[in-house]
Design a protein around this motif. Sequence first.
Motif, mmCIF file in Angstrom:
data_model
loop_
_atom_site.group_PDB
_atom_site.id
_atom_site.type_symbol
_atom_site.label_atom_id
_atom_site.label_comp_id
_atom_site.label_asym_id
_atom_site.label_seq_id
_atom_site.Cartn_x
_atom_site.Cartn_y
_atom_site.Cartn_z
ATOM 1 N N SER A 165 -47.857 54.367 33.509
ATOM 2 C CA SER A 165 -47.799 54.685 32.076
ATOM 3 C C SER A 165 -46.345 54.628 31.603
ATOM 4 O O SER A 165 -45.400 54.707 32.401
ATOM 5 C CB SER A 165 -48.384 56.079 31.824
ATOM 6 N N THR A 166 -46.171 54.505 30.312
ATOM 7 C CA THR A 166 -44.824 54.447 29.741
ATOM 8 C C THR A 166 -44.108 55.792 29.862
ATOM 9 O O THR A 166 -42.907 55.868 29.634
ATOM 10 C CB THR A 166 -44.886 54.055 28.257
ATOM 11 N N GLU A 167 -44.857 56.814 30.236
ATOM 12 C CA GLU A 167 -44.247 58.151 30.334
ATOM 13 C C GLU A 167 -43.632 58.417 31.697
ATOM 14 O O GLU A 167 -42.977 59.443 31.881
ATOM 15 C CB GLU A 167 -45.312 59.225 30.073
ATOM 16 N N LEU A 168 -43.824 57.497 32.655
ATOM 17 C CA LEU A 168 -43.332 57.784 34.009
ATOM 18 C C LEU A 168 -41.823 57.972 34.011
ATOM 19 O O LEU A 168 -41.304 58.930 34.593
ATOM 20 C CB LEU A 168 -43.727 56.657 34.971
ATOM 21 N N ALA A 169 -41.095 57.067 33.369
ATOM 22 C CA ALA A 169 -39.633 57.171 33.351
ATOM 23 C C ALA A 169 -39.194 58.478 32.690
ATOM 24 O O ALA A 169 -38.284 59.162 33.176
ATOM 25 C CB ALA A 169 -39.025 55.973 32.628
#
Lengths: 186, 252
Positions: B63-67
């Motif tokens: 997901s784009t939230e991992l970072a």
Amino acid sequence: MDALVEALSEAAGSLDSAPEQRIDRELEREFELRLADCSGLAFRVALGVLHSPADAEDVAQEAFVRAYRNFSELRERERFRAWLARTAWRLAIDRQRSAIRRQRRERAAASEPSAPSVEEAAAEREFQGRLAEAVDALPDKLRRVVILSAVEGYDMRETASLLGLPAGTVRSRLHRARKLLAEKLR
Amino acid sequence: MNCENYQEWIEEAALGALGASRHARLDAHLAGCARCRESLAAVERLLREIDRGLVASLDRQPSTELAARVRMRLAEEGVRARPRARWTVGAWVPVSAAALAALILTVWLGRRSPPSPRPGAPGEQASATPPSFGLTPARPARATRKLPRSPNHRQSTRQPAAPQLEVLVEPGQWAAVVKLYNSVWAPEPSSGFANASRASGPAPGPEAAEQAEDQLVLKPIEIKPLDVGVPYPGANPAEAGGRAEDEQTSRR
């Protein structure tokens, strides 16, 4: 006298802190690049073991935190990727052994939405399920090669670099793994 | 050979691991056996499905939230990319002679109480031996020489302590460090440290080289092993003697 000595000590300290801050900023900037470059790698390695995107993200997050702690020794790109893949693998294996996580994975798989064609989707899910079981049953050395080869699109050179093994060894282990999977899925 | 015997060769051929001579023999058999050709095709199909299935099962992106989650976790835990080393070899190298002298003085002054004041006798001649207050030059010369004592030098009533610190001082900076020490005990407007570079220095002459040692030069120092006259294991004793001779030559 005390003020004189204190002023000299502060001057000496200021000589050291500026380069250190520059090094810290440089390390952080490089780590951000690695985070963008390798987040998919860590995630997919964990996914190959856990078969759950949510669990795989948790493992990938933990792998990156650990990589950051050791980043001064991992600045080179290939070294970082290999270290990250190994760490994500170990963390995923540890997590798989937890019975609680396995139950959550089963619940997540059951709640996935159906594909447009129900029969094809069911057949595909059934095959994926059997394939996942067969991969999980492989010996660890072969399982790691199979998953990383699939992550790297069967690029032998990249897979060998991630595993830290010669390409011939990777090819040989992949051959044995595929043979075992074919026997199991026939 | 019958078809049963060729089955293993069929699997090896599908995996791309059958030797050339056996492959030739298998090809000859396949040319006349439809069942074995079908068996080979089935194994190849299965292997393709396995490869496709593996790649498909892993063909997902995080997901784009991992970072963002990684950054948040690092911030919460206060994780540093590398341990903060206060004093490392790399940190020592750019330290100036003035800062180094200040550090040594800070440590040494913390161990001794201030001596009682006694004005020094004017016209005292320089002695050949260095003062015994714990500082030693990096490379003691063969012929030792006494440095001039400051008029404000206070003679301690205590026995001088045995040298406990060894500091590396650039050759030619010894007098400047001593002057710094003396100026700390009796700071005066005309003390040497306050005037690191002489406003009205002497005209260049034969004594210029000698008096230049009074001026503190700020430059990076190089950490070198102490030359105490005893060769290090594996060192060349002749080389150690040659260095001292070069020092004497440069002082003339």
